[in-house]
Design a protein around this motif. Sequence first.
Motif, mmCIF file in Angstrom:
data_model
loop_
_atom_site.group_PDB
_atom_site.id
_atom_site.type_symbol
_atom_site.label_atom_id
_atom_site.label_comp_id
_atom_site.label_asym_id
_atom_site.label_seq_id
_atom_site.Cartn_x
_atom_site.Cartn_y
_atom_site.Cartn_z
ATOM 1 N N GLY A 183 -42.859 22.218 21.555
ATOM 2 C CA GLY A 183 -43.115 23.228 22.578
ATOM 3 C C GLY A 183 -44.121 24.290 22.183
ATOM 4 O O GLY A 183 -44.618 25.019 23.050
ATOM 5 N N THR A 184 -44.445 24.379 20.903
ATOM 6 C CA THR A 184 -45.418 25.386 20.458
ATOM 7 C C THR A 184 -46.858 24.877 20.502
ATOM 8 O O THR A 184 -47.792 25.666 20.309
ATOM 9 N N VAL A 185 -47.032 23.582 20.712
ATOM 10 C CA VAL A 185 -48.379 22.985 20.607
ATOM 11 C C VAL A 185 -49.170 23.220 21.888
ATOM 12 O O VAL A 185 -48.759 22.796 22.967
ATOM 13 N N ARG A 186 -50.310 23.864 21.748
ATOM 14 C CA ARG A 186 -51.208 24.117 22.875
ATOM 15 C C ARG A 186 -52.561 24.542 22.318
ATOM 16 O O ARG A 186 -52.638 25.041 21.183
ATOM 17 N N ASP A 287 -55.646 20.071 27.264
ATOM 18 C CA ASP A 287 -55.826 21.171 28.226
ATOM 19 C C ASP A 287 -55.628 20.676 29.651
ATOM 20 O O ASP A 287 -55.912 21.384 30.613
ATOM 21 N N GLU A 288 -55.103 19.441 29.782
ATOM 22 C CA GLU A 288 -54.881 18.856 31.101
ATOM 23 C C GLU A 288 -53.420 18.916 31.515
ATOM 24 O O GLU A 288 -53.065 18.495 32.608
ATOM 25 N N ASP A 289 -52.555 19.418 30.650
ATOM 26 C CA ASP A 289 -51.130 19.489 30.934
ATOM 27 C C ASP A 289 -50.662 20.913 30.695
ATOM 28 O O ASP A 289 -51.083 21.562 29.734
ATOM 29 N N GLU A 290 -49.802 21.400 31.543
ATOM 30 C CA GLU A 290 -49.309 22.770 31.406
ATOM 31 C C GLU A 290 -48.609 22.994 30.073
ATOM 32 O O GLU A 290 -48.605 24.108 29.537
ATOM 33 N N SER A 291 -48.032 21.938 29.519
ATOM 34 C CA SER A 291 -47.317 22.074 28.249
ATOM 35 C C SER A 291 -48.267 22.318 27.091
ATOM 36 O O SER A 291 -47.868 22.840 26.045
ATOM 37 N N GLY A 292 -49.519 21.910 27.232
ATOM 38 C CA GLY A 292 -50.493 22.078 26.168
ATOM 39 C C GLY A 292 -50.603 20.907 25.232
ATOM 40 O O GLY A 292 -51.446 20.901 24.322
ATOM 41 N N SER A 293 -49.769 19.893 25.433
ATOM 42 C CA SER A 293 -49.828 18.715 24.570
ATOM 43 C C SER A 293 -49.424 17.470 25.348
ATOM 44 O O SER A 293 -48.778 17.545 26.399
#
Length: 310
Positions: A183-186, A287-293
């Motif tokens: 969850g921290t990956v972005r 950068d294509e997903d709200e989650s960042g990964s």
Amino acid sequence: MTTKALKPNKVVAPGLVSPKRQVPTSIEFPPYAISGQPPPPSAPLVRTFEELEAMRKTGALAAEILLRAVAEVAPGVATDHIDAVVHEATISAGAYPSPLNYKGFPKSVCTSVNEVICHGIPDSRQLEEGDIVNIDVTTFRDGVHGDTSVTVFVGDRKGEVGFDGAVQNLVRQTYSAFKAGIGTVRPGGRVRDIGAAIEGHAKKHKLSVVRDFIGHGVGTEFHTNLAIPHYFDKRHDTEFGVGMTFTIEPMLNLGVADAEIWDDQWTAVTADKMPSAQFEHTLAVSDEDESGSEILTKTAAGECAHDFYE
């Protein structure tokens, strides 16, 4: 049904290791397949568009094979049988089982039971009710690797019958810590964010984080120069950029974090012989997903062995 509760002093003993399984020469081999020695890592940390596309397919294959391996887990099943299933499924798909002969590793998958932290060598030992086992699958196809693992309860898939409550908590909280790290990956985040989240969760639940083994960059190389600790270290301040690919694979222990290595030079066990659990995915910064990964080690249908814990 008679069950055995996993006790902290239950020690895994090595069994007999069968001969190394063969891979058809028609399959693309990674550079170390013959010599056993991978070249020094030199690949850039960011994957090309073509490499990412290949990693999605190879990661999906790894997820499919892990699901097949998990389906074989049952009391009385030898870990060598799991190796055979993984090996045949991999070569049938035209892929190479990445662990095979990597720095001399003798098998096509890692199977780590109870106090084995990682790199367990499949052998003749049969799984027992009350065991936990981590199955670590990596495949190489189209020039890239996909790496994923899951910890499974043996005997009762939910881990409710025949399992010590502390072991149940270890497995489930290791999964929660794993998810916290993901969850921290972005884009713009930093490697140390992963370790901070995982270690924070582990401490909250009185579990220790293994420091001797960490996550790693992965792509055209099985292990790139990128290191992903599962504990907080402010010095690991590499910034995440779109297209970076790596594993998150925390190993949490019920007792101390220290590890010992068997004479086989591979099998890592907890110093106090208390149980250990691990989960792993290969991720791409996006950068294509709200989650960042993007999790690359899911099947084409979006499934993975980890879904059981959701």
